[in-house]
Design a protein around this motif. Structure first.
Motif, mmCIF file in Angstrom:
data_model
loop_
_atom_site.group_PDB
_atom_site.id
_atom_site.type_symbol
_atom_site.label_atom_id
_atom_site.label_comp_id
_atom_site.label_asym_id
_atom_site.label_seq_id
_atom_site.Cartn_x
_atom_site.Cartn_y
_atom_site.Cartn_z
ATOM 1 N N ILE A 32 -23.208 -6.365 25.277
ATOM 2 C CA ILE A 32 -22.141 -7.157 25.140
ATOM 3 C C ILE A 32 -22.246 -7.769 25.809
ATOM 4 O O ILE A 32 -21.777 -9.031 24.884
ATOM 5 N N ALA A 33 -23.230 -8.893 26.744
ATOM 6 C CA ALA A 33 -22.449 -10.247 26.972
ATOM 7 C C ALA A 33 -23.451 -10.606 25.956
ATOM 8 O O ALA A 33 -22.760 -11.781 25.969
ATOM 9 N N ILE A 34 -25.244 -10.240 25.645
ATOM 10 C CA ILE A 34 -25.593 -10.934 24.436
ATOM 11 C C ILE A 34 -24.716 -10.816 23.092
ATOM 12 O O ILE A 34 -24.264 -12.107 22.194
ATOM 13 N N ARG A 35 -23.226 -10.378 22.679
ATOM 14 C CA ARG A 35 -23.249 -10.029 21.333
ATOM 15 C C ARG A 35 -21.971 -11.000 21.639
ATOM 16 O O ARG A 35 -21.307 -12.009 20.561
ATOM 17 N N ARG A 36 -21.358 -11.277 22.778
ATOM 18 C CA ARG A 36 -20.343 -11.805 22.546
ATOM 19 C C ARG A 36 -20.446 -13.828 22.803
ATOM 20 O O ARG A 36 -19.462 -14.596 22.631
ATOM 21 N N ARG A 37 -21.686 -13.979 23.460
ATOM 22 C CA ARG A 37 -21.707 -15.162 23.941
ATOM 23 C C ARG A 37 -22.199 -15.977 22.062
ATOM 24 O O ARG A 37 -22.474 -15.817 21.136
ATOM 25 N N CYS A 38 -21.611 -16.982 22.875
ATOM 26 C CA CYS A 38 -21.779 -18.067 21.617
ATOM 27 C C CYS A 38 -22.952 -18.579 21.054
ATOM 28 O O CYS A 38 -23.850 -19.001 21.841
ATOM 29 N N ARG A 39 -23.395 -19.117 20.038
ATOM 30 C CA ARG A 39 -24.629 -19.467 19.285
ATOM 31 C C ARG A 39 -24.780 -21.313 19.459
ATOM 32 O O ARG A 39 -24.120 -21.604 19.466
ATOM 33 N N TRP A 40 -26.019 -21.371 20.081
ATOM 34 C CA TRP A 40 -26.320 -22.763 20.327
ATOM 35 C C TRP A 40 -26.541 -23.195 18.664
ATOM 36 O O TRP A 40 -27.332 -22.610 17.804
ATOM 37 N N THR A 41 -26.044 -24.204 18.622
ATOM 38 C CA THR A 41 -26.586 -25.510 17.219
ATOM 39 C C THR A 41 -27.192 -26.373 17.462
ATOM 40 O O THR A 41 -26.528 -26.854 18.630
ATOM 41 N N GLN A 42 -28.211 -26.672 16.558
ATOM 42 C CA GLN A 42 -28.730 -27.827 16.597
ATOM 43 C C GLN A 42 -28.042 -29.174 15.961
ATOM 44 O O GLN A 42 -27.845 -28.913 14.542
ATOM 45 N N THR A 43 -28.507 -29.945 16.077
ATOM 46 C CA THR A 43 -27.587 -31.587 15.852
ATOM 47 C C THR A 43 -28.557 -32.816 16.029
ATOM 48 O O THR A 43 -29.301 -32.614 16.544
ATOM 49 N N THR A 44 -28.770 -33.461 15.220
ATOM 50 C CA THR A 44 -28.834 -34.665 15.602
ATOM 51 C C THR A 44 -28.100 -36.009 15.831
ATOM 52 O O THR A 44 -26.584 -36.507 15.467
ATOM 53 N N ALA A 45 -28.176 -36.680 17.211
ATOM 54 C CA ALA A 45 -27.409 -37.452 17.775
ATOM 55 C C ALA A 45 -27.992 -39.038 18.157
ATOM 56 O O ALA A 45 -29.292 -39.061 17.238
ATOM 57 N N GLN A 46 -26.568 -39.890 17.887
ATOM 58 C CA GLN A 46 -26.970 -41.037 17.913
ATOM 59 C C GLN A 46 -26.888 -42.059 19.460
ATOM 60 O O GLN A 46 -25.351 -41.344 20.228
#
Length: 131
Positions: A32-46
């Motif tokens: 349940i904890a795995i399913r409720r966890r938000c996903r992490w997203t990759q982006t480019t930062a400056q």
């Protein structure tokens, strides 16, 4: 029945109960904890600088702008305008990092270990029954 079999029988029985009774709820809780966890997203930062700080400027998946400041000591060798890969929590963009987060869920891990202990103890109990 031999004395060794007589001693192992109750031990395997207890290990079966401990493994399943504690392992399965922990496994469910971890799932349940795995399913409720938000996903992490990759982006480019400056990289940018402001006073005595370096910072990262990036846009999240909802096109909202974010800026985070770090002391110069924590960001050595970064030049202004440099692009870096940044990972952020999709539900809470203020949680970010320069490396992907390591998945850690102790309830899930302990649940798997205890459930396997219960399953192996059950199998060994049946083997011991026929010896």
């Amino acid at each position: 029945m031999t004395t060794a079999g007589g001693a192992f029988g109750p031990i395997l029985e207890v290990m079966t109960w401990v493994g399943f009774v504690l392992g399965l709820p922990l496994l469910a809780w971890g799932w349940i904890a795995i399913r409720r966890r938000c996903r992490w997203t990759q982006t480019t930062a400056q990289v940018f600088s402001a006073g005595g700080f370096k910072g990262y400027r990036w846009t999240d998946h909802q096109n909202a702008d974010h800026r985070s400041l770090l002391p110069d000591a924590e960001s050595p060798g970064l030049a202004d305008g440099t692009d870096v890969v940044l990972f952020y929590d999709a539900c809470h963009p203020s949680r970010w990092g320069l490396a992907p987060p390591k998945p850690d869920n102790p309830a899930w891990t302990l649940g798997w270990v205890l459930t396997w202990v219960g399953a192996i103890s059950t199998a060994l109990g049946f083997v011991l029954l026929f010896l």
